[in-house]
Design an enzyme around this catalytic site. Structure first.
Site, PDB file in Angstrom:
ATOM      1  N   LYS A 124      11.041   1.638   5.240  1.00 38.24           N
ATOM      2  CA  LYS A 124      12.218   1.043   4.645  1.00 38.24           C
ATOM      3  C   LYS A 124      13.124   2.133   4.050  1.00 38.24           C
ATOM      4  O   LYS A 124      13.616   2.951   4.779  1.00 38.24           O
ATOM      5  CB  LYS A 124      11.794  -0.020   3.623  1.00 38.24           C
ATOM      6  CG  LYS A 124      10.645  -0.938   4.116  1.00 38.24           C
ATOM      7  CD  LYS A 124      11.001  -1.840   5.270  1.00 38.24           C
ATOM      8  CE  LYS A 124       9.813  -2.487   5.979  1.00 38.24           C
ATOM      9  NZ  LYS A 124       8.862  -3.210   5.148  1.00 38.24           N
ATOM     10  N   TYR A 129       3.917  -9.617  -0.602  1.00 33.57           N
ATOM     11  CA  TYR A 129       4.188  -9.397   0.831  1.00 33.57           C
ATOM     12  C   TYR A 129       3.035  -9.995   1.644  1.00 33.57           C
ATOM     13  O   TYR A 129       1.867  -9.613   1.450  1.00 33.57           O
ATOM     14  CB  TYR A 129       4.307  -7.891   1.059  1.00 33.57           C
ATOM     15  CG  TYR A 129       4.648  -7.482   2.459  1.00 33.57           C
ATOM     16  CD1 TYR A 129       5.886  -7.797   3.004  1.00 33.57           C
ATOM     17  CD2 TYR A 129       3.746  -6.774   3.234  1.00 33.57           C
ATOM     18  CE1 TYR A 129       6.196  -7.409   4.301  1.00 33.57           C
ATOM     19  CE2 TYR A 129       4.053  -6.385   4.521  1.00 33.57           C
ATOM     20  CZ  TYR A 129       5.282  -6.709   5.053  1.00 33.57           C
ATOM     21  OH  TYR A 129       5.583  -6.325   6.333  1.00 33.57           O
ATOM     22  N   ASP A 156       3.476  -1.998  -5.186  1.00 27.92           N
ATOM     23  CA  ASP A 156       4.202  -1.793  -3.932  1.00 27.92           C
ATOM     24  C   ASP A 156       5.662  -1.560  -4.329  1.00 27.92           C
ATOM     25  O   ASP A 156       6.350  -2.472  -4.780  1.00 27.92           O
ATOM     26  CB  ASP A 156       4.043  -3.026  -3.036  1.00 27.92           C
ATOM     27  CG  ASP A 156       4.692  -2.830  -1.666  1.00 27.92           C
ATOM     28  OD1 ASP A 156       5.650  -2.040  -1.575  1.00 27.92           O
ATOM     29  OD2 ASP A 156       4.251  -3.483  -0.705  1.00 27.92           O
ATOM     30  N   ARG A 182      -5.880  14.511  12.288  1.00 26.92           N
ATOM     31  CA  ARG A 182      -6.265  13.268  11.596  1.00 26.92           C
ATOM     32  C   ARG A 182      -6.671  13.558  10.143  1.00 26.92           C
ATOM     33  O   ARG A 182      -6.547  12.705   9.265  1.00 26.92           O
ATOM     34  CB  ARG A 182      -7.392  12.543  12.350  1.00 26.92           C
ATOM     35  CG  ARG A 182      -7.850  11.273  11.652  1.00 26.92           C
ATOM     36  CD  ARG A 182      -8.567  10.292  12.583  1.00 26.92           C
ATOM     37  NE  ARG A 182      -9.624  10.905  13.349  1.00 26.92           N
ATOM     38  CZ  ARG A 182     -10.826  11.232  12.870  1.00 26.92           C
ATOM     39  NH1 ARG A 182     -11.132  11.020  11.612  1.00 26.92           N
ATOM     40  NH2 ARG A 182     -11.722  11.791  13.651  1.00 26.92           N
TER      41      ARG A 182
HETATM   42  C1  LIG Z   1       7.447  -3.636   5.240  1.00 25.71           C
HETATM   43  C2  LIG Z   1       6.632  -3.794   4.018  1.00 25.71           C
HETATM   44  C3  LIG Z   1       5.259  -3.488   3.999  1.00 25.71           C
HETATM   45  C4  LIG Z   1       4.499  -3.082   5.242  1.00 25.71           C
HETATM   46  O1  LIG Z   1       4.911  -1.870   5.755  1.00 25.71           O
HETATM   47  P1  LIG Z   1       4.840  -1.470   7.310  1.00 25.71           P
HETATM   48  O2  LIG Z   1       5.458  -0.118   7.303  1.00 25.71           O
HETATM   49  O3  LIG Z   1       5.612  -2.504   8.056  1.00 25.71           O
HETATM   50  O4  LIG Z   1       3.403  -1.469   7.691  1.00 25.71           O
HETATM   51  C5  LIG Z   1       4.581  -3.591   2.804  1.00 25.71           C
HETATM   52  N1  LIG Z   1       5.195  -4.010   1.680  1.00 25.71           N
HETATM   53  C6  LIG Z   1       6.507  -4.330   1.661  1.00 25.71           C
HETATM   54  C7  LIG Z   1       7.126  -4.781   0.389  1.00 25.71           C
HETATM   55  C8  LIG Z   1       7.266  -4.236   2.829  1.00 25.71           C
HETATM   56  O5  LIG Z   1       8.563  -4.579   2.794  1.00 25.71           O
END
Ligand SMILES: *Cc1c(COP(=O)(O)O)cnc(C)c1O
Length: 392
Positions: free
Chosen positions: A207, A110, A182, A57
């Site tokens: 992603k 988001y 982000d 952790r």
């Molecule tokens: C999917 C996504 C998230 C969240 O990520 P997770 O891996 O699903 O927790 C945050 N910001 C954007 C732009 C995303 O597409």
């Protein structure tokens, strides 16, 4: 590494943060262990002080190698890998924000990010304002003496608006506010926000970075060294650490990031051009089309226009639903950035929790479709859309 010149992105994505196990393995082994034995009882102090491993952790070599690669690719000092993208965001917020702070958040951020801030952080006396980050005057007008953090997503989801990171960062820095971006929609291959003055970069590595739609994961990358220990502590206390096997899979996906993004982006451009001339399509939003309102800014800030295409059908809701039910190669699913093409309907899927009015104010009408291109052949993707559009 013998060579002092920094590696190109394509080489760094393969080589950075790869440690050879004592067998000479070319790939970092999966240290699938929850805990680490100390050699001698007197060593535990050094290990807790960061000179060795204690407990997964807190840190683990497989995870650290992924972090080193992400810090290199984003041009940051450190990266902290987390169990999900949301966990990266809460690790960031819980480290940087304190009682009484004001946070500026991009309108249309988001949705779970916004919910996280509204639902939890506000309980601790934080105030939040939503602003259009594409409008620098609006950003300036909303900065307050206690504004601590400005949270941006560019290109935005799903309308693919571009925020000028250099301009917004300069204004925020002069004001003493930190900027977080982000960067999920671009990946570090297309956009490196730290180069433009941003303090924190967050990814859902679920992603493009993992890229194979088989893992959820996140990361925070830091511009400045001084946040590292505090953020590590937050991650450990909130429990958002990654699992070593998850880190191994993400690191494997990352090795081909530039190839996948290039290919998906070629498909996206071909699809955007195809849709742009289609009589049943009202409008296409894609930063690689000269008709995009921030085409020039996208060219300055991003290495390429990316693999997301958003379009509006003339037939509104019925046409969008009809299209989604008729495509055969693209999968009807939320998420993006994998090798397979995904298609979704923001009105009823990703953005369903917003009111109709909020959706419309962001440009999301019932006829809007979001298309996340994968790495298939463009002719197959276009033929798939063609047969679906014909049936409308
Ligand atoms: C999917 C996504 C998230 C969240 O990520 P997770 O891996 O699903 O927790 C945050 N910001 C954007 C732009 C995303 O597409």
């Amino acid at each position: 590494m013998k060579n002092k010149r920094p590696l190109h992105f394509e080489s760094a994505q393969v080589h950075s943060g790869q440690r050879r196990g004592n067998t000479g393995s070319v790939v970092t082994p999966i240290y699938q262990t929850s805990t680490f034995a100390f050699e001698r009882a007197e060593d535990s102090g050094d290990c807790f002080a960061g000179k060795g491993y204690v407990y997964t952790r807190l840190s683990n070599p497989t995870i650290e190698d992924l972090e080193e690669a992400m810090a290199t690719l984003e041009q940051g000092t450190h990266a902290l890998a987390t169990s999900t993208g949301m966990s990266a965001l809460n690790t960031l917020f819980f480290t940087v924000l304190k009682k009484g702070d004001h946070v500026l958040v991009q309108r249309g951020m988001y949705a779970p990010t916004l919910h996280l801030l509204e639902r939890y952080c506000s309980q601790w006396g934080l105030t939040i304002d939503l602003v259009d980050m594409c409008n620098l005057d609006e950003v300036k007008a909303h900065l307050r003496p206690n504004t601590r953090l400005v949270v941006i997503e560019t290109p935005s989801n799903p309308m693919l608006q571009i925020v000028d990171l250099e301009a917004v960062s300069a204004v925020c820095r002069a004001h003493g506010a930190y900027v977080a971006v982000d960067n999920t929609f671009c990946s570090p291959y297309l956009q490196q926000p730290i180069r433009w003055g941003v303090d924190f970069v967050v990814h859902s590595m679920t992603k493009f970075i993992n890229g194979h739609s088989d893992v959820v994961a996140g990361v925070v990358v830091l511009r400045e060294d001084r946040w590292y220990e505090a953020m590590k502590k937050t991650r450990s206390l909130l429990g958002g650490s990654m699992d070593p096997h998850q880190a191994f899979l993400v690191r494997r996906g990352l090795r081909t990031l530039s190839l996948r993004v290039e290919r998906a982006q070629e498909n996206a451009l071909a699809i955007a051009r195809y849709l742009d001339q289609h009589p049943k399509v009202e409008k296409v939003w894609y930063p690689g089309l000269p008709s995009h309102p921030q085409y020039a800014l996208a060219q300055k800030q991003m290495k390429g226009p990316g693999a997301m295409v958003t379009f509006e059908l003339k037939g509104g809701y019925d046409a969008a639903i009809g299209l989604l039910n008729s495509v055969k190669l693209a999968s009807l699913a939320v998420s993006l950035g994998g090798v397979e093409t995904l298609i979704e309907h923001p009105w009823s899927m990703t953005h369903r929790f917003l009111s109709d009015e909020e959706k419309r104010s962001m440009g999301i009408t019932p006829g809007v479709v979001r298309y996340a291109t994968g790495i298939e052949h463009e002719e197959d993707l276009i033929a798939d859309l063609e047969q679906a559009l014909e049936g409308l």
